[in-house]
Design a protein around this motif. Sequence first.
Motif, PDB file in Angstrom:
ATOM      1  N   VAL A  17       0.845  -1.190   0.000  1.00  0.00           N
ATOM      2  CA  VAL A  17       0.000   0.000   0.000  1.00  0.00           C
ATOM      3  C   VAL A  17       0.883   1.243   0.000  1.00  0.00           C
ATOM      4  CG1 VAL A  17      -1.855   1.249   1.170  1.00  0.00           C
ATOM      5  CG2 VAL A  17      -1.736  -1.249   1.341  1.00  0.00           C
ATOM      6  N   CYS A  18       0.598   2.156  -0.939  1.00  0.00           N
ATOM      7  CA  CYS A  18       1.243   3.462  -0.937  1.00  0.00           C
ATOM      8  C   CYS A  18       0.253   4.486  -0.389  1.00  0.00           C
ATOM      9  CB  CYS A  18       1.685   3.866  -2.343  1.00  0.00           C
ATOM     10  SG  CYS A  18       3.258   3.146  -2.842  1.00  0.00           S
ATOM     11  N   TYR A  38       0.468  -0.597  12.790  1.00  0.00           N
ATOM     12  CA  TYR A  38      -0.296  -1.715  13.349  1.00  0.00           C
ATOM     13  C   TYR A  38      -0.873  -2.632  12.282  1.00  0.00           C
ATOM     14  CZ  TYR A  38       0.075  -0.045  18.101  1.00  0.00           C
ATOM     15  OH  TYR A  38       0.571   0.319  19.335  1.00  0.00           O
ATOM     16  N   ASN A  39      -0.726  -2.284  11.018  1.00  0.00           N
ATOM     17  CA  ASN A  39      -1.262  -3.137   9.966  1.00  0.00           C
ATOM     18  C   ASN A  39      -0.207  -4.164   9.567  1.00  0.00           C
ATOM     19  OD1 ASN A  39      -2.450  -4.322   7.724  1.00  0.00           O
ATOM     20  ND2 ASN A  39      -3.483  -2.422   7.150  1.00  0.00           N
ATOM     21  N   LYS A  40      -0.314  -5.342  10.120  1.00  0.00           N
ATOM     22  CA  LYS A  40       0.671  -6.404   9.881  1.00  0.00           C
ATOM     23  C   LYS A  40       0.380  -7.189   8.603  1.00  0.00           C
ATOM     24  CE  LYS A  40       2.460  -5.226  13.820  1.00  0.00           C
ATOM     25  NZ  LYS A  40       3.629  -4.327  13.844  1.00  0.00           N
ATOM     26  N   GLU A  41      -0.799  -6.960   8.022  1.00  0.00           N
ATOM     27  CA  GLU A  41      -1.147  -7.676   6.788  1.00  0.00           C
ATOM     28  C   GLU A  41      -0.692  -6.935   5.538  1.00  0.00           C
ATOM     29  OE1 GLU A  41      -5.116  -9.595   6.674  1.00  0.00           O
ATOM     30  OE2 GLU A  41      -5.473  -8.497   8.533  1.00  0.00           O
ATOM     31  N   CYS A  42      -0.176  -5.725   5.712  1.00  0.00           N
ATOM     32  CA  CYS A  42       0.228  -4.902   4.574  1.00  0.00           C
ATOM     33  C   CYS A  42       1.622  -4.324   4.809  1.00  0.00           C
ATOM     34  CB  CYS A  42      -0.761  -3.750   4.359  1.00  0.00           C
ATOM     35  SG  CYS A  42      -2.464  -4.266   4.072  1.00  0.00           S
ATOM     36  N   THR A  43       2.334  -4.089   3.726  1.00  0.00           N
ATOM     37  CA  THR A  43       3.566  -3.317   3.805  1.00  0.00           C
ATOM     38  C   THR A  43       3.249  -1.917   3.282  1.00  0.00           C
ATOM     39  OG1 THR A  43       4.278  -4.047   1.605  1.00  0.00           O
ATOM     40  CG2 THR A  43       5.020  -5.330   3.495  1.00  0.00           C
ATOM     41  N   SER A  44       3.658  -0.908   4.020  1.00  0.00           N
ATOM     42  CA  SER A  44       3.250   0.463   3.712  1.00  0.00           C
ATOM     43  C   SER A  44       4.430   1.323   3.280  1.00  0.00           C
ATOM     44  CB  SER A  44       2.578   1.102   4.928  1.00  0.00           C
ATOM     45  OG  SER A  44       1.344   0.471   5.212  1.00  0.00           O
ATOM     46  N   THR A  45       4.137   2.197   2.330  1.00  0.00           N
ATOM     47  CA  THR A  45       5.059   3.223   1.880  1.00  0.00           C
ATOM     48  C   THR A  45       4.312   4.552   1.936  1.00  0.00           C
ATOM     49  OG1 THR A  45       6.145   1.659   0.386  1.00  0.00           O
ATOM     50  CG2 THR A  45       6.533   4.005  -0.017  1.00  0.00           C
ATOM     51  N   VAL A  46       4.968   5.595   2.414  1.00  0.00           N
ATOM     52  CA  VAL A  46       4.329   6.904   2.541  1.00  0.00           C
ATOM     53  C   VAL A  46       4.901   7.855   1.496  1.00  0.00           C
ATOM     54  CG1 VAL A  46       3.975   8.913   4.022  1.00  0.00           C
ATOM     55  CG2 VAL A  46       3.848   6.611   4.995  1.00  0.00           C
ATOM     56  N   LEU A  47       4.023   8.475   0.713  1.00  0.00           N
ATOM     57  CA  LEU A  47       4.396   9.499  -0.253  1.00  0.00           C
ATOM     58  C   LEU A  47       3.786  10.811   0.223  1.00  0.00           C
ATOM     59  CD1 LEU A  47       3.663   7.511  -3.543  1.00  0.00           C
ATOM     60  CD2 LEU A  47       5.756   7.584  -2.202  1.00  0.00           C
ATOM     61  N   CYS A  48       4.631  11.804   0.492  1.00  0.00           N
ATOM     62  CA  CYS A  48       4.130  13.038   1.088  1.00  0.00           C
ATOM     63  C   CYS A  48       4.705  14.265   0.376  1.00  0.00           C
ATOM     64  CB  CYS A  48       4.449  13.101   2.574  1.00  0.00           C
ATOM     65  SG  CYS A  48       6.220  13.138   2.955  1.00  0.00           S
ATOM     66  N   GLN A  49       4.148  15.431   0.700  1.00  0.00           N
ATOM     67  CA  GLN A  49       4.667  16.677   0.144  1.00  0.00           C
ATOM     68  C   GLN A  49       5.987  17.050   0.807  1.00  0.00           C
ATOM     69  OE1 GLN A  49       3.427  21.264   0.518  1.00  0.00           O
ATOM     70  NE2 GLN A  49       1.777  19.996  -0.305  1.00  0.00           N
ATOM     71  N   ARG A  50       6.006  17.011   2.149  1.00  0.00           N
ATOM     72  CA  ARG A  50       7.251  17.292   2.868  1.00  0.00           C
ATOM     73  C   ARG A  50       7.182  16.710   4.277  1.00  0.00           C
ATOM     74  NH1 ARG A  50       6.952  22.403   5.855  1.00  0.00           N
ATOM     75  NH2 ARG A  50       4.914  23.370   5.565  1.00  0.00           N
ATOM     76  N   MET A  51       8.327  16.730   4.947  1.00  0.00           N
ATOM     77  CA  MET A  51       8.449  16.137   6.277  1.00  0.00           C
ATOM     78  C   MET A  51       8.231  17.185   7.361  1.00  0.00           C
ATOM     79  SD  MET A  51       9.431  12.959   5.553  1.00  0.00           S
ATOM     80  CE  MET A  51      10.622  12.084   6.558  1.00  0.00           C
ATOM     81  N   ILE A  52       7.491  16.780   8.407  1.00  0.00           N
ATOM     82  CA  ILE A  52       7.312  17.606   9.600  1.00  0.00           C
ATOM     83  C   ILE A  52       7.549  16.705  10.814  1.00  0.00           C
ATOM     84  CG2 ILE A  52       5.656  18.857  11.036  1.00  0.00           C
ATOM     85  CD1 ILE A  52       4.345  19.920   8.609  1.00  0.00           C
ATOM     86  N   SER A  53       8.575  16.986  11.562  1.00  0.00           N
ATOM     87  CA  SER A  53       8.878  16.252  12.805  1.00  0.00           C
ATOM     88  C   SER A  53       8.834  14.725  12.633  1.00  0.00           C
ATOM     89  CB  SER A  53       7.903  16.674  13.909  1.00  0.00           C
ATOM     90  OG  SER A  53       7.921  18.063  14.094  1.00  0.00           O
ATOM     91  N   PRO A  54       9.542  14.173  11.644  1.00  0.00           N
ATOM     92  CA  PRO A  54       9.499  12.714  11.449  1.00  0.00           C
ATOM     93  C   PRO A  54      10.066  11.938  12.626  1.00  0.00           C
ATOM     94  CG  PRO A  54      11.254  13.709  10.130  1.00  0.00           C
ATOM     95  CD  PRO A  54      10.447  14.841  10.684  1.00  0.00           C
ATOM     96  N   GLN A 375      -9.376  -2.221  13.911  1.00  0.00           N
ATOM     97  CA  GLN A 375      -9.745  -1.295  12.844  1.00  0.00           C
ATOM     98  C   GLN A 375      -8.869  -1.457  11.609  1.00  0.00           C
ATOM     99  OE1 GLN A 375     -12.253  -1.266  14.743  1.00  0.00           O
ATOM    100  NE2 GLN A 375     -12.905   0.703  13.912  1.00  0.00           N
ATOM    101  N   VAL A 376      -7.574  -1.748  11.786  1.00  0.00           N
ATOM    102  CA  VAL A 376      -6.729  -1.930  10.600  1.00  0.00           C
ATOM    103  C   VAL A 376      -7.111  -3.201   9.847  1.00  0.00           C
ATOM    104  CG1 VAL A 376      -4.782  -0.577  11.438  1.00  0.00           C
ATOM    105  CG2 VAL A 376      -4.862  -3.025  11.941  1.00  0.00           C
ATOM    106  N   LYS A 377      -7.638  -4.186  10.539  1.00  0.00           N
ATOM    107  CA  LYS A 377      -8.134  -5.382   9.848  1.00  0.00           C
ATOM    108  C   LYS A 377      -9.331  -5.027   8.963  1.00  0.00           C
ATOM    109  CE  LYS A 377      -6.599  -8.808  13.258  1.00  0.00           C
ATOM    110  NZ  LYS A 377      -5.657  -9.486  12.337  1.00  0.00           N
ATOM    111  N   LYS A 378     -10.176  -4.135   9.452  1.00  0.00           N
ATOM    112  CA  LYS A 378     -11.313  -3.698   8.651  1.00  0.00           C
ATOM    113  C   LYS A 378     -10.853  -2.891   7.435  1.00  0.00           C
ATOM    114  CE  LYS A 378     -14.423  -3.566  12.652  1.00  0.00           C
ATOM    115  NZ  LYS A 378     -15.248  -2.711  13.554  1.00  0.00           N
ATOM    116  N   ILE A 379      -9.829  -2.047   7.637  1.00  0.00           N
ATOM    117  CA  ILE A 379      -9.286  -1.280   6.516  1.00  0.00           C
ATOM    118  C   ILE A 379      -8.681  -2.226   5.484  1.00  0.00           C
ATOM    119  CG2 ILE A 379      -7.497   0.377   5.840  1.00  0.00           C
ATOM    120  CD1 ILE A 379      -7.919   1.717   8.598  1.00  0.00           C
TER     121      ILE A 379
END
Length: 386
Positions: A17-18, A38-54, A375-379
């Motif tokens: 998931v992106c 918390y979503n262990k069923e998916c691997t996540s990548t974040v695409l953002c405009q810019r970073m704030i306090s990462p 909730q992440v299972k529902k998502i």
Amino acid sequence: MDIVNHPTNSIAAPLKVCHFITYYLPVTQNWIYNQLIYNKECTSTVLCQRMISPEKFPFSEVYPICTSTGLRSVPARFFHKLFEQYPAKPHSTVIEQVKPNILHGHFLLESWRNYHLIKRSKIPLVTTCYGQDVTSLLRKPFWASRSRKVFDIGAAFIVEGEHMGRCLEERGCSREKINVIKLGIDISKIGINPPKPENSPVKILFTGLGREKKGAVYAVKAFIKAVNDCSVDLELHLLGDGIYRKSMENILRQAGVMEKAVFHGMKPVSQYLDLLKTIDIVLAPSIHAKDGDTEGGAPVVVIEALCAGIPVVGTLHCDIPNIVSHEHSGLLCAEKDVDALAKNLCTLAQNPTMRKEMGMHGAEYARREHDIEKQVKKITGVYKSR
């Protein structure tokens, strides 16, 4: 026989998931971080405009468009604000490398900013709407037109309550695409508050000095009236910062109760949770702002308060009545009704037994219905159905 492809022996690979996010990541959007980790069923990548306090939300797979900071970032940010669209790269490069199964836009605005990229990729788009993107934003004709394009291209839309779902449908989204999934919180980090000593001040928490919809002026005026009407000692704790801070300080000072108020400013999540442990009542007097801005669903602090066993004094605003059960986990009244808010504060402040009973009811509900792991299972179920 190829055993890898045999349905009874194969192990399904995690969904990729992106996530499209404007900034990574404001403290006020910490629920998005929970969805990532918390979503262990998916691997996540974040695409953002810019970073704030990462550093506050450690996550390795975050790719911003703007890597420069300070004045060097101004031209790109101006371009994004002016056109409300992102260039194809670098998001398209990351998507080509990751090869995601799902694209997930957080806020309708962010799905629109990536609209052309999404259309070209032909990857299913899921969009979560959180409030302002459905209310005040879509009152503007050009945004209403843009949203219809996102509604057409989107495979699914997630909202946190029935009220927001109806708003989305009224704006032109097909009902079949709308999924109600309540906002998830990390219940493991929130304990149920222990009883306070009988003679200690009743502590009331309000968050939201930066947005009209939070109802700061009604919170402060209700507190002042409650101080004058109650037979117990009250303290108001105000968390956050923003344009309403100075005017709220002035109102409290003029009423002669400034010494009963504590302005905490912005705090990291850990310090906010420590503060929550000391609170007896959470005050959430949300309103419809003049520009149409609303909570959309319900403030996260309301859910976290219930989880901690803290009763809520709030308004009949958006999905707050679907989260707070009137006379069971809190007391609700009409928006902007200072007298009713003050009366409800006094009722709870003067009745510790009522606070305890409502707190237990709220904790049972919140821990059952808002657990982030559920909730992440529902998502993920929404992802898999596309």
